[in-house]
Design a protein around this motif. Structure first.
Motif, PDB file in Angstrom:
ATOM      1  N   THR A 139       0.848  -1.153  -0.138  1.00  0.00           N
ATOM      2  CA  THR A 139      -0.009   0.088   0.139  1.00  0.00           C
ATOM      3  C   THR A 139       0.754   1.325   0.012  1.00  0.00           C
ATOM      4  O   THR A 139       0.509   1.950  -0.653  1.00  0.00           O
ATOM      5  CB  THR A 139      -0.894  -0.278   1.098  1.00  0.00           C
ATOM      6  OG1 THR A 139      -0.279  -0.116   2.430  1.00  0.00           O
ATOM      7  CG2 THR A 139      -1.887  -1.217   0.944  1.00  0.00           C
ATOM      8  N   CYS A 143       0.964   4.370  -2.879  1.00  0.00           N
ATOM      9  CA  CYS A 143       0.586   5.493  -2.410  1.00  0.00           C
ATOM     10  C   CYS A 143       1.829   6.404  -2.612  1.00  0.00           C
ATOM     11  O   CYS A 143       1.657   7.553  -3.100  1.00  0.00           O
ATOM     12  CB  CYS A 143       0.479   5.570  -1.046  1.00  0.00           C
ATOM     13  SG  CYS A 143      -1.021   5.415  -0.420  1.00  0.00           S
ATOM     14  N   PHE A 148      -4.307   9.270  -3.259  1.00  0.00           N
ATOM     15  CA  PHE A 148      -5.312   8.141  -2.626  1.00  0.00           C
ATOM     16  C   PHE A 148      -6.195   7.440  -3.474  1.00  0.00           C
ATOM     17  O   PHE A 148      -6.359   6.314  -3.280  1.00  0.00           O
ATOM     18  CB  PHE A 148      -5.913   9.015  -1.456  1.00  0.00           C
ATOM     19  CG  PHE A 148      -6.859   7.834  -0.622  1.00  0.00           C
ATOM     20  CD1 PHE A 148      -6.145   7.472   0.690  1.00  0.00           C
ATOM     21  CD2 PHE A 148      -8.084   7.897  -0.841  1.00  0.00           C
ATOM     22  CE1 PHE A 148      -6.841   6.626   1.284  1.00  0.00           C
ATOM     23  CE2 PHE A 148      -8.897   7.142   0.108  1.00  0.00           C
ATOM     24  CZ  PHE A 148      -8.296   6.645   1.149  1.00  0.00           C
ATOM     25  N   ALA A 151      -4.715   5.221  -5.944  1.00  0.00           N
ATOM     26  CA  ALA A 151      -3.730   4.181  -5.265  1.00  0.00           C
ATOM     27  C   ALA A 151      -4.774   2.956  -4.717  1.00  0.00           C
ATOM     28  O   ALA A 151      -4.790   1.848  -4.725  1.00  0.00           O
ATOM     29  CB  ALA A 151      -3.358   4.786  -4.083  1.00  0.00           C
ATOM     30  N   LYS A 168      -8.122   1.544   4.593  1.00  0.00           N
ATOM     31  CA  LYS A 168      -7.102   2.688   3.998  1.00  0.00           C
ATOM     32  C   LYS A 168      -6.906   3.788   4.722  1.00  0.00           C
ATOM     33  O   LYS A 168      -5.675   3.850   4.543  1.00  0.00           O
ATOM     34  CB  LYS A 168      -8.479   3.150   2.674  1.00  0.00           C
ATOM     35  CG  LYS A 168      -9.014   2.455   1.638  1.00  0.00           C
ATOM     36  CD  LYS A 168      -9.860   3.049   0.718  1.00  0.00           C
ATOM     37  CE  LYS A 168     -11.175   3.342   1.496  1.00  0.00           C
ATOM     38  NZ  LYS A 168     -12.191   3.574   0.587  1.00  0.00           N
ATOM     39  N   PHE A 172      -3.127   3.732   4.648  1.00  0.00           N
ATOM     40  CA  PHE A 172      -2.431   4.863   3.603  1.00  0.00           C
ATOM     41  C   PHE A 172      -2.192   6.041   4.699  1.00  0.00           C
ATOM     42  O   PHE A 172      -1.116   6.825   4.299  1.00  0.00           O
ATOM     43  CB  PHE A 172      -3.442   5.195   2.797  1.00  0.00           C
ATOM     44  CG  PHE A 172      -3.918   4.348   1.792  1.00  0.00           C
ATOM     45  CD1 PHE A 172      -2.884   3.739   1.254  1.00  0.00           C
ATOM     46  CD2 PHE A 172      -4.904   4.462   1.031  1.00  0.00           C
ATOM     47  CE1 PHE A 172      -3.083   2.850   0.104  1.00  0.00           C
ATOM     48  CE2 PHE A 172      -5.482   3.314   0.361  1.00  0.00           C
ATOM     49  CZ  PHE A 172      -4.479   2.577  -0.335  1.00  0.00           C
ATOM     50  N   CYS A 177       0.200   9.043   2.593  1.00  0.00           N
ATOM     51  CA  CYS A 177      -0.124   9.180   1.286  1.00  0.00           C
ATOM     52  C   CYS A 177      -1.081  10.394   1.279  1.00  0.00           C
ATOM     53  O   CYS A 177      -1.899  10.668   1.993  1.00  0.00           O
ATOM     54  CB  CYS A 177      -0.989   7.802   1.158  1.00  0.00           C
ATOM     55  SG  CYS A 177      -1.687   7.653  -0.506  1.00  0.00           S
TER      56      CYS A 177
END
Length: 178
Positions: A139, A143, A148, A151, A168, A172, A177
């Motif tokens: 992840t 990112c 966002f 991704a 998420k 993230f 991210c």
């Protein structure tokens, strides 16, 4: 960590590998387009990976180090108390959602006191959150290259699993991210 669990699964990794081999032969004979072939092989490998993780987790010992243990070197020696029963533990990997059961050790005899040690987590090298290191790494890579929304979409397309809002946000945000 001494007690091992018994593994029982209907479909084995060997069965899945044989199925992929048969699929390769049939696809070649039928003239399957490469894009379709690649996607099907990748999807089967994801399923195989999921089963491999499930089997790996099922084969792990439950982390029973005894009724009490000390909290380890470099800290004040104090007794930690094993949970009465193994705790159910969720784990999300690049292959999907998994669960396993393992004993944990509390700061006090009351099961509502803080969990201080998780021997199986220590053995696996995972944090108390529910995300595998490779899932976190992937992840982060998504990112670093994309905003966002894209991704999230790219991850979901590639790994065939939806990321919840909570997942998420945690994954993230851990990697800042945008």
């Amino acid at each position: 960590i001494a007690t091992f669990r018994v593994l029982s699964k209907d479909e084995t990794l060997t069965d899945m590998a044989a199925s992929i081999g048969q699929f390769v032969e049939e696809s070649a004979a039928q003239g399957c387009p490469l894009r379709q072939f690649e996607r099907e092989v990748f999807d089967r490998l994801l399923k195989m990976g999921r089963l491999a993780i499930d089997q790996f987790l099922a084969l792990l010992p439950e982390g029973d180090l005894g009724e009490t243990v000390t909290n380890g070197a470099g800290q004040q020696d104090r007794a930690l108390h094993r949970s009465i029963e193994p705790h159910r533990r969720a784990l999300r990997t690049i292959f999907g959602e998994h669960e396993f059961e393992a004993y944990v050790y509390h700061a006090g005899q009351n099961p509502k006191t803080a969990i201080v040690r998780r021997p199986v987590d220590e053995r696996l090298g995972i944090e108390p959150d529910r995300y595998s290191p490779l899932l976190q790494e992937f992840t982060m890579l998504f990112c670093m290259e994309q905003a966002f929304g894209p991704a999230k979409g790219a991850f979901e397309t590639m790994f065939r699993q939806r990321l919840s809002v909570d997942t998420k946000a945690i994954l993230f945000s851990n990697y800042q991210c945008v």
